[in-house]
Design a protein around this motif. Sequence first.
Motif, mmCIF file in Angstrom:
data_model
loop_
_atom_site.group_PDB
_atom_site.id
_atom_site.type_symbol
_atom_site.label_atom_id
_atom_site.label_comp_id
_atom_site.label_asym_id
_atom_site.label_seq_id
_atom_site.Cartn_x
_atom_site.Cartn_y
_atom_site.Cartn_z
ATOM 1 N N TRP A 216 49.929 63.147 11.187
ATOM 2 C CA TRP A 216 50.369 62.994 9.803
ATOM 3 C C TRP A 216 51.239 64.189 9.383
ATOM 4 C CZ3 TRP A 216 50.919 58.808 7.302
ATOM 5 C CH2 TRP A 216 51.050 58.775 5.920
ATOM 6 N N LEU B 48 51.423 59.715 -0.326
ATOM 7 C CA LEU B 48 51.088 60.500 0.866
ATOM 8 C C LEU B 48 49.660 61.041 0.791
ATOM 9 C CD1 LEU B 48 54.452 62.442 1.141
ATOM 10 C CD2 LEU B 48 53.592 60.839 2.850
ATOM 11 N N SER C 299 58.245 61.250 2.236
ATOM 12 C CA SER C 299 58.287 62.685 2.503
ATOM 13 C C SER C 299 59.534 63.316 1.897
ATOM 14 C CB SER C 299 58.255 62.936 4.011
ATOM 15 O OG SER C 299 57.107 62.350 4.595
ATOM 16 N N VAL D 89 57.312 55.801 5.058
ATOM 17 C CA VAL D 89 56.572 57.055 4.905
ATOM 18 C C VAL D 89 57.503 58.250 5.050
ATOM 19 C CG1 VAL D 89 54.781 58.493 5.925
ATOM 20 C CG2 VAL D 89 54.356 56.065 5.536
ATOM 21 N N GLN D 90 58.487 58.167 5.937
ATOM 22 C CA GLN D 90 59.454 59.254 6.041
ATOM 23 C C GLN D 90 60.269 59.399 4.757
ATOM 24 O OE1 GLN D 90 59.915 61.590 8.675
ATOM 25 N NE2 GLN D 90 57.890 60.754 9.164
ATOM 26 N N THR E 132 54.987 64.093 8.406
ATOM 27 C CA THR E 132 55.466 63.663 7.092
ATOM 28 C C THR E 132 55.797 64.893 6.254
ATOM 29 O OG1 THR E 132 53.221 63.498 6.141
ATOM 30 C CG2 THR E 132 54.072 61.557 7.291
ATOM 31 N N ASP E 133 55.165 65.018 5.099
ATOM 32 C CA ASP E 133 55.424 66.132 4.184
ATOM 33 C C ASP E 133 54.309 67.156 4.307
ATOM 34 O OD1 ASP E 133 56.032 67.583 1.611
ATOM 35 O OD2 ASP E 133 54.144 66.609 1.069
ATOM 36 N N ALA F 45 52.987 57.106 10.177
ATOM 37 C CA ALA F 45 53.665 58.369 9.859
ATOM 38 C C ALA F 45 55.144 58.312 10.195
ATOM 39 C CB ALA F 45 52.996 59.522 10.604
#
Length: 563
Positions: A141, A109, A77, A73-74, A144-145, A68
């Motif tokens: 998680w 995601l 997002s 992964v950022q 993230t988004d 995450a």
Amino acid sequence: MGMATTLADERQHPGAHGATRDLTHEVTNQPPPLSPYDASDDTALLEGLRREGAEWAEEDLRRLGRLAGSAQVQEWSEQANRHEPVLRTHDRYGHRVDEVDFHPSWHHLTRTAVAEGLAGAPWADDRPGAHVARTAGGLVWGHTDAGHGCPTSMTYAAVPALRRQPELAEVYEPLLTSRTYEPGLRAPAGKRGLLAGMGMTEKQGGSDVRTNTTTATPASEPGVYTLRGHKWFTSAPMCDVFLVLAQAPEGLSCFLVPRVLPDGTRNTFRIQRLKEKLGNRSNASSEPEFDGTVAWLVGPEGQGVKTIVEMVNCTRLDCVMMSAALMRKTLVEAGHHVRHRSAFGARLADQPLMRNVLADLALESEAATALTLRLAGAADRAVRGDTGEAAFRRIATAVGKYWVTKRGPAFTAEALECLGGNGYVEDSGMPRHYREAPLLSIWEGSGNVNALDVLRALGRDPATAQALFDELALTRGADARLDTAAAALKDQLAAGSQAGARRLVERMALTLQGSLLVRYAPPAVADAFCATRLGGDWGYSFGTLPAAAGVDAILGRALPERG
């Protein structure tokens, strides 16, 4: 030519003041990127995971936390929010398609969340603590988004409601509990995994769903109906199936509506528009219209609210979870910034007033995390037949939904302010978090709706109040301020009224959080929380902890220095 030569010479040779033009572009006193970081590096989270019976999930949780917080992964997002979903009502030939297109980052995601068991998977996991493990995963998680968390939450929540119609559950539950994400509209039985949504509210009633006007007309086949009406907020319309409320001959009822019928033809699900929202931009929220839409009855006719409330109880827990995750995320962002930023001759992280602000935020974050995991533990044990925990879950989830989500906007605003002007700029990510926070206090019932739900639970089932006071009794005698608050709560409960519902629920939440921290947190954390939130030694904003508060100990636990 002469001017160009002069500028070139000036760049190479210091001027009268010993500086060059290039020095104006040298960046100093700005923090490095936060990523990569470990979103699970949270002592309160890990302690709660073990305490609530899911210690077996810790290795996976740590792995998910590193993922995450990874740069990739950022970036997913950021991209999912930057490239918002797009509605296509018709294809090039004029055929109605009602498709919503998402950026690839949204799919990355969502695919990861489903694979990690953050959708319906816990319902197929017999291990004690499975629902706690999922909630802890959501807390991680959630760095993230937030938008893609909507369909995973609704998929998780749909399973217990669908079980009220066993023949439908037999068909759909294995697909809703799958760890496979398979986007695209196709016949449900031909897919390896499904996502579920919900359609409750209508423009004339909102949370007052009993005023719904969507009609359900029985078809010739038993259990099959056709719907006609218009829903006002139906998020994630690309989901495969939806639980929908409509007026049947015997009253408001719950129905399963697939986007694609078993024979592969499209069900009538006309998406009129996508909402232009304050936040949660990566998630498509739509207004679908039903007109001869085929649906299957879930639960008895006339018991739609009773049926779908199973779904609402789960999604309300996820509102608490996502608010707690957002608090932790913005606290980590603020802590990272002040460690690398100096002002007035010292690091911000070393300045007493900034440390007071961060410690106050850390108290709020830990209290939210502890309550979230306690609610998840109650849900897990209730599923396994513990009636006492079921009663506690009923009252405490509504209390937590009211209070934790209410604290989110103020919390994110304060965390944003720790970054100063940098926090007000979109590139920092803080504005996105700030816009997200109010949604969680609105989704699944605004503050008044949840406060009134607490009163309703207390009035209909005295076991809920008893369960709450049994929980508080576990810390009797451990802190005088907590004891005083619990006694006052009993008096408030006896004099309860609709006008005073918010005061009552706020007191319930703070007393419950204080009890959890007194039982499980270090003395510095518990004492500061009880002194401020229950003892009255607090101002009107974050950063007003009393001089006696153990700020260093609180920050050492929440935001330890890393090598």
